[in-house]
Design an enzyme around this catalytic site. Structure first.
Site, PDB file in Angstrom:
ATOM      1  N   LYS A  52      40.060  40.250  35.734  1.00 51.68           N
ATOM      2  CA  LYS A  52      40.001  39.476  34.510  1.00 51.68           C
ATOM      3  C   LYS A  52      41.248  40.022  33.601  1.00 51.68           C
ATOM      4  CE  LYS A  52      35.172  38.333  35.128  1.00 51.68           C
ATOM      5  NZ  LYS A  52      33.673  38.597  34.947  1.00 51.68           N
ATOM      6  N   GLN A  96      29.889  42.339  31.276  1.00 52.80           N
ATOM      7  CA  GLN A  96      29.722  42.140  32.723  1.00 52.80           C
ATOM      8  C   GLN A  96      28.368  42.571  33.111  1.00 52.80           C
ATOM      9  OE1 GLN A  96      32.344  41.116  34.766  1.00 52.80           O
ATOM     10  NE2 GLN A  96      30.608  41.139  36.330  1.00 52.80           N
ATOM     11  N   ASP A 119      31.319  33.366  28.625  1.00 52.34           N
ATOM     12  CA  ASP A 119      30.540  33.133  30.154  1.00 52.34           C
ATOM     13  C   ASP A 119      29.680  31.961  29.993  1.00 52.34           C
ATOM     14  OD1 ASP A 119      31.522  34.704  31.834  1.00 52.34           O
ATOM     15  OD2 ASP A 119      30.252  36.445  31.414  1.00 52.34           O
TER      16      ASP A 119
END
Ligand code: NAP
Length: 292
Positions: A52, A96, A119
């Site tokens: 990312k 994450q 997200d």
């Protein structure tokens, strides 16, 4: 059979995003800024987060990687999230997953400000997605929709079977495909581990989207002739012939299914790169929506 090439498509999307970043800067604006919190040292999570960061660099975004020890307390992690919520230099951020067992993932999801939830996991984002309102759609379902859109897959009135009902893939995918949108307007069946007659239901799918995490689970006898097959699964399978010691395997047995379907995503190179591109799209959008 034609490949739904997520790698190629994501490169195209990244070029488009990079162009938009150039235009923002040419107008005197600053680059979008994505932050990622990584707790602990899980190997797969390290890879995902590092990718990312690389993606951000490729399109001209700023990025900040915040590494926190596996022993961090839940309260301390929530404090760091609140700091990011209030940091005007950050447009969007992700935490994450998976997180260490002593941390409640629901509390973490709830702590992220919806305006920075790139997200798309927060209840506010999911609720808006269910109601068809503008929002951050979570990266994997959003990436799949983008892939179907760019390959002009006809989804209207088709029977779409989604295998797996996770909050981050299967369930949102089933909602998006059933919405009055393009892609969408499919008749959707969502199946899971308690579904009897799985093979029969899969065989009736014009569009089969599989997200279960069981390598090579879907075999040719479970696929209708001419179906569109989207394989979300990524499992690391031990492979001594690779320097890494593993290879990535999807949920669909590619070699047997590829000759039966009209379109199929490869693993790797299908849904994975589209997920990464989606996070960039969401970050760009987050910046555009902010007032600072
Ligand atoms: P998850 O949270 O583990 O959920 C798996 C789902 O599959 C559950 O709903 C489960 O049913 C169902 N399932 C398991 N075994 C089944 C079976 N034999 N028959 C029917 N359904 C079954 O998984 P996830 O997070 O959605 O991830 C799924 C896979 O996609 C994993 O390999 C993951 O690594 C991959 N993934 C890839 C990307 C990407 O960018 N390419 C992104 C996210 C995830 P129950 O609910 O009944 O238990």
């Amino acid at each position: 059979m034609q490949l739904l090439d997520g790698k190629l498509t994501s490169e195209q999307i990244k070029l488009e995003i990079a162009e938009q970043v150039k235009q923002i800067k040419a107008r005197g604006g600053r680059a979008p800024h994505l932050a990622a919190i990584l707790v602990g040292n899980d190997g797969a999570s390290e890879t995902y987060v590092n990718n990312k960061v690389l993606d951000c660099k490729q399109v001209g975004f700023d990025s900040t990687l915040i590494r926190l020890p596996a022993e961090i307390s839940e309260a301390e992690l929530l404090k760091r999230i609140e700091e990011l919520n209030n940091d005007d230099a950050i447009d969007g951020f992700i935490v994450q997953v998976p997180l260490p067992k002593h941390i409640d993932e629901d509390k973490v999801t709830l702590a992220i400000a919806p305006a920075k939830d790139v997200d798309g996991f927060s209840p506010a984002s999911v609720g808006r997605m269910c109601l068809g309102m503008p929002t951050f759609v979570s990266a994997t379902p959003n990436g799949i929709m983008e892939l179907l859109r760019r390959y002009k897959i006809d989804t209207v009135g088709k029977h779409c079977v989604v295998v797996g009902r996770s909050n981050i893939v299967g369930t949102p995918m089933s909602i998006l495909m059933s919405r009055n949108s393009n892609p969408g307007n499919s008749t959707v069946t969502l199946v899971h581990s308690r579904t009897p007659n799985m093979a029969e239901i899969c065989r009736s799918a014009d569009i089969l989207i599989v997200a279960i995490g069981k390598p090579d689970f879907i075999t040719a006898d479970m696929v209708k002739d001419g179906a569109v097959v989207v394989d979300v699964g990524i499992t690391r399978v031990a492979d001594a012939s690779r320097a890494s010691g593993f290879r990535l395997v999807g949920d669909v047995h590619f070699d047997s299914v590829k000759d039966k379907c009209s379109f199929i995503t490869p693993v790797p190179g299908g849904v994975g790169p589209m997920t990464r591109a989606s996070l960039l799209q969401n970050t760009l959008k987050a910046q555009a929506q902010r007032k600072v």
